[in-house]
Design a protein around this motif. Structure first.
Motif, PDB file in Angstrom:
ATOM      1  N   SER A   1       0.839  -1.195   0.000  1.00 41.58           N
ATOM      2  CA  SER A   1       0.000   0.000   0.000  1.00 41.58           C
ATOM      3  C   SER A   1       0.875   1.245   0.000  1.00 41.58           C
ATOM      4  O   SER A   1       1.885   1.295   0.703  1.00 41.58           O
ATOM      5  CB  SER A   1      -0.901   0.008   1.238  1.00 41.58           C
ATOM      6  OG  SER A   1      -1.509   1.281   1.398  1.00 41.58           O
TER       7      SER A   1
ATOM      8  N   TYR B   1      -0.161   4.059   1.178  1.00 39.17           N
ATOM      9  CA  TYR B   1      -0.776   4.940   2.175  1.00 39.17           C
ATOM     10  C   TYR B   1      -0.359   4.511   3.567  1.00 39.17           C
ATOM     11  O   TYR B   1      -0.907   3.566   4.139  1.00 39.17           O
ATOM     12  CB  TYR B   1      -2.298   4.875   2.022  1.00 39.17           C
ATOM     13  CG  TYR B   1      -3.072   5.822   2.914  1.00 39.17           C
ATOM     14  CD1 TYR B   1      -2.996   7.197   2.743  1.00 39.17           C
ATOM     15  CD2 TYR B   1      -3.924   5.328   3.894  1.00 39.17           C
ATOM     16  CE1 TYR B   1      -3.726   8.059   3.552  1.00 39.17           C
ATOM     17  CE2 TYR B   1      -4.665   6.187   4.705  1.00 39.17           C
ATOM     18  CZ  TYR B   1      -4.561   7.547   4.522  1.00 39.17           C
ATOM     19  OH  TYR B   1      -5.290   8.398   5.324  1.00 39.17           O
TER      20      TYR B   1
ATOM     21  N   ASP C   1      -4.060   0.354  -5.027  1.00 43.54           N
ATOM     22  CA  ASP C   1      -4.868   1.389  -4.382  1.00 43.54           C
ATOM     23  C   ASP C   1      -5.594   0.854  -3.151  1.00 43.54           C
ATOM     24  O   ASP C   1      -5.625  -0.352  -2.888  1.00 43.54           O
ATOM     25  CB  ASP C   1      -5.854   2.001  -5.370  1.00 43.54           C
ATOM     26  CG  ASP C   1      -5.997   3.509  -5.184  1.00 43.54           C
ATOM     27  OD1 ASP C   1      -5.646   4.021  -4.102  1.00 43.54           O
ATOM     28  OD2 ASP C   1      -6.447   4.190  -6.130  1.00 43.54           O
ATOM     29  N   ILE C   2      -6.211   1.774  -2.424  1.00 45.35           N
ATOM     30  CA  ILE C   2      -6.763   1.476  -1.107  1.00 45.35           C
ATOM     31  C   ILE C   2      -8.267   1.690  -1.069  1.00 45.35           C
ATOM     32  O   ILE C   2      -8.857   2.288  -1.957  1.00 45.35           O
ATOM     33  CB  ILE C   2      -6.080   2.354  -0.034  1.00 45.35           C
ATOM     34  CG1 ILE C   2      -6.341   3.840  -0.323  1.00 45.35           C
ATOM     35  CG2 ILE C   2      -4.588   2.049   0.027  1.00 45.35           C
ATOM     36  CD1 ILE C   2      -5.814   4.788   0.741  1.00 45.35           C
TER      37      ILE C   2
ATOM     38  N   GLY D   1      -8.936   3.079   4.314  1.00 43.39           N
ATOM     39  CA  GLY D   1      -7.550   3.376   3.987  1.00 43.39           C
ATOM     40  C   GLY D   1      -6.686   2.137   3.846  1.00 43.39           C
ATOM     41  O   GLY D   1      -5.471   2.238   3.656  1.00 43.39           O
TER      42      GLY D   1
ATOM     43  N   PRO E   1       1.719  10.169  -0.008  1.00 42.38           N
ATOM     44  CA  PRO E   1       1.698   8.869  -0.700  1.00 42.38           C
ATOM     45  C   PRO E   1       3.088   8.426  -1.145  1.00 42.38           C
ATOM     46  O   PRO E   1       3.842   9.185  -1.750  1.00 42.38           O
ATOM     47  CB  PRO E   1       0.780   9.142  -1.902  1.00 42.38           C
ATOM     48  CG  PRO E   1      -0.133  10.224  -1.431  1.00 42.38           C
ATOM     49  CD  PRO E   1       0.718  11.105  -0.563  1.00 42.38           C
TER      50      PRO E   1
ATOM     51  N   THR F   1      -5.912   6.832  -3.105  1.00 45.07           N
ATOM     52  CA  THR F   1      -4.835   7.174  -2.164  1.00 45.07           C
ATOM     53  C   THR F   1      -4.563   8.666  -2.181  1.00 45.07           C
ATOM     54  O   THR F   1      -4.446   9.306  -1.120  1.00 45.07           O
ATOM     55  CB  THR F   1      -3.552   6.408  -2.518  1.00 45.07           C
ATOM     56  OG1 THR F   1      -3.783   5.002  -2.392  1.00 45.07           O
ATOM     57  CG2 THR F   1      -2.404   6.818  -1.603  1.00 45.07           C
ATOM     58  N   GLU F   2      -4.458   9.234  -3.373  1.00 45.47           N
ATOM     59  CA  GLU F   2      -4.140  10.658  -3.489  1.00 45.47           C
ATOM     60  C   GLU F   2      -5.274  11.524  -2.954  1.00 45.47           C
ATOM     61  O   GLU F   2      -5.031  12.536  -2.282  1.00 45.47           O
ATOM     62  CB  GLU F   2      -3.853  10.983  -4.954  1.00 45.47           C
ATOM     63  CG  GLU F   2      -2.584  10.309  -5.473  1.00 45.47           C
ATOM     64  CD  GLU F   2      -2.497  10.294  -6.985  1.00 45.47           C
ATOM     65  OE1 GLU F   2      -3.163  11.147  -7.618  1.00 45.47           O
ATOM     66  OE2 GLU F   2      -1.783   9.442  -7.535  1.00 45.47           O
TER      67      GLU F   2
END
Length: 397
Positions: A95, A97, A117-118, A123, A335, A355-356
């Motif tokens: 991840s 994040y 991605d999360i 999260g 990130p 994430t962003e």
């Protein structure tokens, strides 16, 4: 722990009397002080009997067979990867994040970090996104419990087994949290815990790697350091160690903290309840989320997700306003895929949109056992005022 007093101007222009409020402040009692004092008065403060006692106690706490104390969370994951044989030419899914940059260990092992991605709400690493990134070169999945929220471990385990991959658990932020009734740290082939500030169990630095596999435990120990009584061992001597052990001084503090962990976590939960009460009237933020199979979350920090009308620069402006009011606050995560090391590997903004989006609007507020109701009220009210300065939030859903 007493904090230096500062004179500040309140929102009405009058002089207000308050204290500097740090992001974290370890819960240290006379038990910890006594343990460290006793160790300092002993003839041995390096890796020895206290470290072994800490390892044994930590393994018992988690219900795992083996625990290996190391110098940091990053080193812990690095040694875990080395014990698994992960190295150059191989890939590890992770991840992007995370507050703690533990996944840097993947690059240190010579492997390539492949980010997935999360989940927007928790999260945590999304299992289906992780599976999409699996290739013939994939050797392992590293999933974390960001800010204390457990990942979907059952789904991740199914994917790891289906593709014959190792599953590693980054529990550096989540000691005491539970998934389906089980403590985090029990789901990976190996799991890593970190004890640096601002962790709930804090002994300055250090970490612990846990596993039920004796071969992996032996491998981590051999890469960690060689004991004095192993100097003439031909087998052990074949492995060059990182000299990444934990001193008895650190272990004494950690062992005392572990014995008080339930008390520390309970006090932190009371602080969380006070925050929640004061946040009730704060519109435009995403409320704390707990997943459907998550039994208990012990947050690392009090994380606030601002509304979609806020920009990253707006979030940063709020952080600066809080600092001006003597309140320490930080962006929770930059990130990983946008940091230079991974940028050089080809990652760009827009690659991992969830994430962003989350990282741009997340900020961490002080969270520790020394926060009073008055201080929490001051923190929340100051943040509300700061948010008005940069633009009111909108519903984030």
């Amino acid at each position: 722990m007493e904090l230096a007093e500062h004179r500040l101007d309140g929102p009405d222009g009058k002089e207000a009397n308050t204290s500097f409020i740090p992001l974290s402040d370890p819960d240290i009692s006379f038990a910890e002080l006594s343990a460290v004092e006793a160790l300092l008065c002993s003839p041995q403060i390096s890796n020895g009997r206290i470290t072994e006692a800490f390892e044994q106690a930590f393994a018992v706490y988690l219900g795992r067979k083996y625990a290996v104390a190391v110098s940091s969370g990053t080193i812990g994951l690095l040694l875990a990867l080395k014990a698994l044989g992960v190295g150059p030419g191989q890939e590890v899914i992770a991840s992007p994040y995370s507050f703690r940059e533990t996944v840097h260990a993947i690059g240190l092992a010579g492997a390539r970090a492949v980010f997935a991605d999360i989940d927007y709400w928790s999260g945590t690493l999304l299992p289906e996104k992780a599976e999409e990134r699996i290739t013939a070169n994939t050797r392992a999945i590293v999933a974390g419990n960001p800010n204390g929220h457990p990942a979907p471990w059952s789904e991740l385990r199914v994917i790891a087994q289906r593709h014959h991959l190792a599953l590693l658990e980054d529990s550096t932020e989540a000691i005491g949290s539970r998934y389906k009734g089980e403590l985090v740290g029990r789901f990976g082939d190996l799991a890593v815990f970190d004890f640096a500030q601002p962790m709930a169990l804090s002994c300055g630095e250090g970490a612990m790697v846990v596993t039920d596999d004796i071969d992996l435990a032996v491998g981590v120990r051999r890469y960690r350091a060689h004991r004095l009584d192993e100097r003439s061992s031909v087998i052990v001597g074949a492995t060059a160690p990182y000299q990444a052990g934990m001193s008895d001084l650190t272990a004494a503090l950690g062992l005392a903290q572990l014995q008080r962990l339930d008390e520390i976590l309970e006090r932190r939960r009371l602080v969380e309840q006070l925050y929640s009460a004061h946040m009730q009237s704060f519109e435009g933020i995403k409320p704390p989320y707990v997943g459907p199979h998550v039994t208990e979350v012990n947050w690392l920090l009090y994380l606030v997700h601002l509304g979609t009308r806020f920009t990253r620069s707006g979030r940063d402006a709020i952080v600066e306003d809080l600092r001006a009011a003597q309140i320490e606050s930080v962006a929770y995560s930059h990130p990983l895929h946008l940091q230079r090391h991974y940028f050089d590997l080809g990652y760009r903004r827009g690659d991992l949109l969830v994430t962003e989006k989350i990282a741009d609007r997340a900020l961490a507020l002080p969270f520790h056992t020394h926060l009073s109701n008055d201080k929490i009220e001051f923190i929340v009210e100051t943040m509300k005022d700061a948010s008005i300065n940069v633009g009111a939030g909108a519903a984030i859903y």
